[in-house]
Design a protein around this motif. Structure first.
Motif, PDB file in Angstrom:
ATOM      1  N   THR A  27       0.850  -1.177   0.000  1.00 47.71           N
ATOM      2  CA  THR A  27       0.000   0.000   0.000  1.00 47.71           C
ATOM      3  C   THR A  27       0.895   1.238   0.000  1.00 47.71           C
ATOM      4  OG1 THR A  27      -1.827  -1.100   1.130  1.00 47.71           O
ATOM      5  CG2 THR A  27      -1.728   1.305   1.302  1.00 47.71           C
ATOM      6  N   GLY A  28       0.702   2.094  -0.990  1.00 46.55           N
ATOM      7  CA  GLY A  28       1.499   3.309  -1.103  1.00 46.55           C
ATOM      8  C   GLY A  28       1.514   3.811  -2.527  1.00 46.55           C
ATOM      9  N   ASN A  29       2.371   4.795  -2.793  1.00 46.46           N
ATOM     10  CA  ASN A  29       2.461   5.368  -4.134  1.00 46.46           C
ATOM     11  C   ASN A  29       3.909   5.400  -4.599  1.00 46.46           C
ATOM     12  OD1 ASN A  29       3.640   8.161  -3.544  1.00 46.46           O
ATOM     13  ND2 ASN A  29       1.846   8.159  -2.205  1.00 46.46           N
ATOM     14  N   TRP A  30       4.075   5.283  -5.905  1.00 41.63           N
ATOM     15  CA  TRP A  30       5.391   5.293  -6.539  1.00 41.63           C
ATOM     16  C   TRP A  30       5.354   6.197  -7.760  1.00 41.63           C
ATOM     17  CZ3 TRP A  30       3.496   1.185  -4.006  1.00 41.63           C
ATOM     18  CH2 TRP A  30       4.349   0.489  -3.145  1.00 41.63           C
ATOM     19  N   GLN A  31       6.338   7.065  -7.881  1.00 44.31           N
ATOM     20  CA  GLN A  31       6.512   7.811  -9.120  1.00 44.31           C
ATOM     21  C   GLN A  31       7.193   6.860 -10.113  1.00 44.31           C
ATOM     22  OE1 GLN A  31       9.389  11.074  -9.204  1.00 44.31           O
ATOM     23  NE2 GLN A  31       7.847  12.271 -10.295  1.00 44.31           N
ATOM     24  N   VAL A  32       6.695   6.834 -11.338  1.00 44.24           N
ATOM     25  CA  VAL A  32       7.263   5.965 -12.372  1.00 44.24           C
ATOM     26  C   VAL A  32       7.622   6.835 -13.574  1.00 44.24           C
ATOM     27  CG1 VAL A  32       6.930   3.945 -13.830  1.00 44.24           C
ATOM     28  CG2 VAL A  32       5.783   4.060 -11.621  1.00 44.24           C
ATOM     29  N   THR A  53       6.439  11.126 -16.763  1.00 46.76           N
ATOM     30  CA  THR A  53       6.409  10.730 -15.363  1.00 46.76           C
ATOM     31  C   THR A  53       4.966  10.531 -14.934  1.00 46.76           C
ATOM     32  OG1 THR A  53       8.426  11.980 -14.954  1.00 46.76           O
ATOM     33  CG2 THR A  53       7.122  11.382 -13.037  1.00 46.76           C
ATOM     34  N   HIS A  54       4.733   9.466 -14.171  1.00 45.69           N
ATOM     35  CA  HIS A  54       3.382   9.092 -13.746  1.00 45.69           C
ATOM     36  C   HIS A  54       3.396   8.713 -12.275  1.00 45.69           C
ATOM     37  CE1 HIS A  54       2.295   9.003 -17.995  1.00 45.69           C
ATOM     38  NE2 HIS A  54       3.499   8.477 -18.160  1.00 45.69           N
ATOM     39  N   CYS A  55       2.210   8.552 -11.708  1.00 49.14           N
ATOM     40  CA  CYS A  55       2.072   8.132 -10.321  1.00 49.14           C
ATOM     41  C   CYS A  55       1.201   6.881 -10.271  1.00 49.14           C
ATOM     42  CB  CYS A  55       1.426   9.246  -9.490  1.00 49.14           C
ATOM     43  SG  CYS A  55       1.293   8.816  -7.730  1.00 49.14           S
ATOM     44  N   VAL A  56       1.723   5.839  -9.624  1.00 50.83           N
ATOM     45  CA  VAL A  56       0.975   4.594  -9.430  1.00 50.83           C
ATOM     46  C   VAL A  56       0.689   4.458  -7.937  1.00 50.83           C
ATOM     47  CG1 VAL A  56       1.060   2.083  -9.589  1.00 50.83           C
ATOM     48  CG2 VAL A  56       2.025   3.463 -11.418  1.00 50.83           C
ATOM     49  N   VAL A  57      -0.588   4.289  -7.585  1.00 48.55           N
ATOM     50  CA  VAL A  57      -1.005   4.100  -6.200  1.00 48.55           C
ATOM     51  C   VAL A  57      -1.554   2.688  -6.058  1.00 48.55           C
ATOM     52  CG1 VAL A  57      -2.554   4.885  -4.364  1.00 48.55           C
ATOM     53  CG2 VAL A  57      -1.564   6.555  -5.963  1.00 48.55           C
ATOM     54  N   LEU A  58      -0.990   1.937  -5.102  1.00 47.45           N
ATOM     55  CA  LEU A  58      -1.414   0.561  -4.857  1.00 47.45           C
ATOM     56  C   LEU A  58      -2.073   0.452  -3.486  1.00 47.45           C
ATOM     57  CD1 LEU A  58       1.789  -1.357  -6.055  1.00 47.45           C
ATOM     58  CD2 LEU A  58      -0.201  -0.649  -7.404  1.00 47.45           C
ATOM     59  N   THR A  59      -3.104  -0.383  -3.393  1.00 53.14           N
ATOM     60  CA  THR A  59      -3.745  -0.701  -2.123  1.00 53.14           C
ATOM     61  C   THR A  59      -3.676  -2.203  -1.936  1.00 53.14           C
ATOM     62  OG1 THR A  59      -5.226   1.195  -2.348  1.00 53.14           O
ATOM     63  CG2 THR A  59      -5.839  -0.485  -0.736  1.00 53.14           C
ATOM     64  N   ASP A 117      11.539  -2.505  -6.835  1.00 50.56           N
ATOM     65  CA  ASP A 117      12.860  -2.141  -7.345  1.00 50.56           C
ATOM     66  C   ASP A 117      12.762  -1.026  -8.371  1.00 50.56           C
ATOM     67  OD1 ASP A 117      13.968  -4.065  -5.746  1.00 50.56           O
ATOM     68  OD2 ASP A 117      14.565  -5.394  -7.383  1.00 50.56           O
ATOM     69  N   GLU A 118      13.859  -0.318  -8.533  1.00 48.90           N
ATOM     70  CA  GLU A 118      13.902   0.837  -9.432  1.00 48.90           C
ATOM     71  C   GLU A 118      13.667   0.456 -10.896  1.00 48.90           C
ATOM     72  OE1 GLU A 118      16.875   4.553 -10.415  1.00 48.90           O
ATOM     73  OE2 GLU A 118      17.714   2.762  -9.480  1.00 48.90           O
ATOM     74  N   ASN A 119      14.304  -0.581 -11.384  1.00 51.39           N
ATOM     75  CA  ASN A 119      14.243  -0.924 -12.815  1.00 51.39           C
ATOM     76  C   ASN A 119      13.082  -1.846 -13.127  1.00 51.39           C
ATOM     77  OD1 ASN A 119      16.624   0.536 -13.429  1.00 51.39           O
ATOM     78  ND2 ASN A 119      17.813  -1.141 -12.567  1.00 51.39           N
ATOM     79  N   GLY A 120      12.256  -1.421 -14.081  1.00 50.09           N
ATOM     80  CA  GLY A 120      11.109  -2.211 -14.484  1.00 50.09           C
ATOM     81  C   GLY A 120      10.812  -2.020 -15.960  1.00 50.09           C
ATOM     82  N   ALA A 121       9.647  -2.500 -16.355  1.00 57.72           N
ATOM     83  CA  ALA A 121       9.226  -2.417 -17.756  1.00 57.72           C
ATOM     84  C   ALA A 121       7.773  -1.950 -17.831  1.00 57.72           C
ATOM     85  CB  ALA A 121       9.379  -3.777 -18.432  1.00 57.72           C
ATOM     86  N   ALA A 140      11.130   5.755  -5.070  1.00 58.74           N
ATOM     87  CA  ALA A 140      10.929   5.151  -3.755  1.00 58.74           C
ATOM     88  C   ALA A 140       9.454   5.195  -3.378  1.00 58.74           C
ATOM     89  CB  ALA A 140      11.748   5.911  -2.710  1.00 58.74           C
ATOM     90  N   LYS A 141       9.060   4.309  -2.489  1.00 58.23           N
ATOM     91  CA  LYS A 141       7.699   4.305  -1.989  1.00 58.23           C
ATOM     92  C   LYS A 141       7.396   5.679  -1.379  1.00 58.23           C
ATOM     93  CE  LYS A 141       4.748   1.222   0.690  1.00 58.23           C
ATOM     94  NZ  LYS A 141       4.788   0.015   1.558  1.00 58.23           N
ATOM     95  N   GLY A 142       6.235   6.254  -1.723  1.00 61.01           N
ATOM     96  CA  GLY A 142       5.856   7.571  -1.228  1.00 61.01           C
ATOM     97  C   GLY A 142       6.395   8.717  -2.067  1.00 61.01           C
ATOM     98  N   SER A 143       6.883   8.437  -3.288  1.00 60.08           N
ATOM     99  CA  SER A 143       7.534   9.461  -4.101  1.00 60.08           C
ATOM    100  C   SER A 143       6.599  10.314  -4.952  1.00 60.08           C
ATOM    101  CB  SER A 143       8.601   8.813  -5.000  1.00 60.08           C
ATOM    102  OG  SER A 143       8.053   7.798  -5.816  1.00 60.08           O
TER     103      SER A 143
END
Length: 144
Positions: A27-32, A53-59, A117-121, A140-143
């Motif tokens: 649970t949190g948000n990540w800047q991608v 740049t985007h924001c992903v929020v997970l619950t 982790d930082e690197n993804g697709a 990072a989480k909360g970014s």
């Protein structure tokens, strides 16, 4: 052929992690940040779109068949789901594709103990075809 390449790339990302994500909450948000974006045209995959740049929020905790799974929201407006499978997070978000057809924005990265982790697709899949590919760099989480 392009669909097979996208499936092969997705399978490779899924196979890279062997550790189970067994503690911590997602649970949190990540800047991608998306870079080196390729998109499908009538002449095949072409060029690079500008970095975005985007924001992903997970619950976490909705338990869609996995211990770490739940809802995902992209940029405050597109909804979807996520699951952590064998140390990899897979995020699927419903978006509008070209010509207003339904499409899925998909993010993958290694994940463990509530961290991504930082690197993804990144990939947009529409009608079974991969239409847009990019490197996805998770903050990072909360970014966001």
């Amino acid at each position: 052929m392009k669909t097979l390449a996208a499936i092969a790339a997705f399978s490779a990302v899924m196979a890279t992690g062997t550790a189970m994500a067994d503690s911590g909450s997602y649970t949190g948000n990540w800047q991608v940040t998306l870079t080196r974006d390729l998109y499908l045209t009538t002449k095949g995959y072409t060029g690079h779109r500008p970095k975005s740049t985007h924001c992903v929020v997970l619950t976490d905790g909705l338990n869609f068949g996995r211990r770490h799974s739940g809802s995902a929201v992209l940029d405050g407006q597109y909804e979807g789901d996520f699951q952590v499978i064998n140390g990899n997070v897979v995020i699927f978000v419903d978006v509008q594709g070209s010509g207003e057809e339904p499409a899925s924005a998909t993010f993958t990265a290694r994940a463990r103990d509530g961290d991504i982790d930082e690197n993804g697709a990144y990939d947009i899949i529409q009608g079974g075809t991969s239409y847009e590919l990019a490197n996805a760099t998770f903050g990072a989480k909360g970014s966001c």
